[in-house]
Design a protein around this motif. Sequence first.
Motif, short mmCIF file in Angstrom:
data_model
loop_
_atom_site.label_atom_id
_atom_site.label_comp_id
_atom_site.label_asym_id
_atom_site.label_seq_id
_atom_site.Cartn_x
_atom_site.Cartn_y
_atom_site.Cartn_z
N HIS A 1 -9.74 -27.65 20.79
CA HIS A 1 -10.43 -26.40 21.12
C HIS A 1 -10.87 -25.66 19.85
CE1 HIS A 1 -10.96 -22.92 24.03
NE2 HIS A 1 -11.15 -22.35 22.85
N ILE B 1 -13.70 -27.48 18.07
CA ILE B 1 -14.97 -27.31 18.78
C ILE B 1 -15.58 -25.95 18.49
CG2 ILE B 1 -15.96 -27.00 21.09
CD1 ILE B 1 -13.99 -29.23 22.02
N GLU B 2 -14.79 -24.91 18.57
CA GLU B 2 -15.32 -23.56 18.33
C GLU B 2 -15.85 -23.39 16.92
OE1 GLU B 2 -12.30 -20.71 19.47
OE2 GLU B 2 -13.27 -20.46 21.43
N ILE C 1 -18.57 -27.29 16.59
CA ILE C 1 -19.49 -27.82 17.60
C ILE C 1 -20.25 -26.71 18.30
CG2 ILE C 1 -19.76 -29.34 19.59
CD1 ILE C 1 -18.65 -30.76 17.11
N LEU D 1 -18.15 -23.31 25.14
CA LEU D 1 -17.59 -24.60 25.55
C LEU D 1 -18.48 -25.32 26.55
CD1 LEU D 1 -13.77 -23.90 26.09
CD2 LEU D 1 -14.87 -24.98 24.13
N VAL E 1 -20.57 -30.20 23.59
CA VAL E 1 -19.11 -30.27 23.65
C VAL E 1 -18.65 -31.51 24.42
CG1 VAL E 1 -17.01 -29.14 24.50
CG2 VAL E 1 -18.80 -27.78 23.39
N TYR F 1 -19.28 -34.58 22.31
CA TYR F 1 -18.30 -34.68 21.22
C TYR F 1 -16.97 -35.24 21.73
CZ TYR F 1 -14.28 -32.93 18.61
OH TYR F 1 -13.06 -32.82 17.99
N LEU F 2 -16.48 -34.73 22.86
CA LEU F 2 -15.19 -35.19 23.38
C LEU F 2 -15.23 -36.68 23.71
CD1 LEU F 2 -14.22 -32.20 25.72
CD2 LEU F 2 -13.09 -32.86 23.60
N THR G 1 -10.74 -34.44 14.80
CA THR G 1 -10.60 -33.09 14.22
C THR G 1 -10.49 -33.07 12.71
OG1 THR G 1 -8.17 -33.07 14.33
CG2 THR G 1 -9.36 -32.40 16.32
#
Length: 526
Positions: free
Chosen positions: A471, A474-475, A478, A482, A487, A490-491, A512
């Motif tokens: 999380h 991402i913030e 990315i 969300l 996003v 990416y996951l 990460t």
Amino acid sequence: MSVKTIEAFLNNQNETIKDLYQSVLTNHWMAATTGDQKWSEQHEKALNTYFSHFASKELMDQVSTFRSTQRLKNKQQRQLDDIYRKMIKNQLGPESQAKTLELEKEISQTFTTFRPNIHGKEVTNNEIKDILKTSSDLNQRKEAWFASKQIGKKIEAKVLRLIQKRNEDARALGFDNFYQMSYETQELDINDVFHILEGLKEQSDGPFQVIKHEMDEELAKKWGVSTSDIRPWHYTDPFFQEAPPVQGLDIDTYFLGKNIKDIANQTFQSMGLEIEDVLNRSDLYPRDNKNPFGFCSDINREGDVRILVNLDESLFWCTALLHELGHAVYFKNIDRKLPFILRFHSHTLTTEAIALFFGRMSKMGSWQKRFLTLKSNQLEELKPFTNKMLQRQMLVSARWIITFSFFERELYENPNQNLNQLWWKLVQDIQFMHPPEQNHFPDWAAKMHFSLAPASYQDYLLGELTASQLHCFIEKNISNDLFTEEVGSYLIREFINPGASLHWNEKIKKATGEYLNPRYFIKQFF
């Protein structure tokens, strides 16, 4: 050993394991959705056949020889290691395994049939939970809490025999004890994991002290006692593994009249994650003879992913639906070109991380605004409650799992010590909970997971830490929002797609830039 020989062996194993595995999951699904004893019996039979494949001494020797081959490719090594880890526990003779299974069955049967007693009247565990959640009679609450521990006294001797038997089996296989063996066969380094847990405890001591004091003040006011008099029965959960409810608002009212299924579908679609096919295959609503809980099943690792839930218009089941669909997204998007053995999670914590990542959304203001379509005044009313609820839930749960894990390790390393004294010392030191004046009973043994789900509880917390690390990444890197396709992409690309071809911590680093670090969990919630 030639590359062709190893590849031929692995191809054969993939096909064999695929057929055995699919039979296990198909029968499990039918048992869960019908309640028919026939399917339960077929599931148990399929499971025994699956495990018997990994009991072959000849196969173990083959795998051991192949693993020692120089210059194995990564995917070859990962497959051989996976088979080897599955085989270790199955190398015990059938007589030894039968003794362990018999003890487990006896304990399981006791947990199923035992009824606590209050003033000569038998009560169910649900009745005890209802008392702790709703009763305003402190004497009744205290009696109910002590009753919840009665089963510990009933089964303590059998649990300790089971611990001893598991340790004997582990030593026969070359390990120090069962707990160490369990970690190694899960590809967990026990020292690394406990370094993470110790770091999390240290970093969360301050925030938890503040939150625990806040909760105790609320309870003291509610019950008309001082905070120093707060005891376990003043809380709503017998083990304080869940935070007491935040007073002042019924969040379920915001879910009434909402189509939870459609809302979940829209959530995933906003991130470019298609799950309508999963929903169409799934069993979503309660009925008689159906499993009352929730789970996700990847039936064949070729796209037949399903979930089982029991939806109603509540925060709980909306969270559960998002959680199980998170598992589904994980399994659905593993690279199909991987061999069957590697078309799976690299560790339970990695799929749990994705499920938790999505499950948390139901308590996020940005999600509530977009998918519950709440108005500004409603969001303002909800915000302080949901923020506090999530913060308390995360920290209380984390401290509970640390307590459980520290105790479980000691339980296997030194089962002859005064275990209840150790239990309450850890509860005081980690959960900041005052013990009852009478605490010489084996209260720890009342927790079923110590006997029937050993060396697994830490996976939930490692999953929470991983979800927070994803999380925060991402913030920062990315998107602040969300709910974008970037996003979702990416996951899948960085975390889900590699399946079990990477070690779980290498997967976290790939996604990460660093190995698992508890500071992101602290950063996100405190």
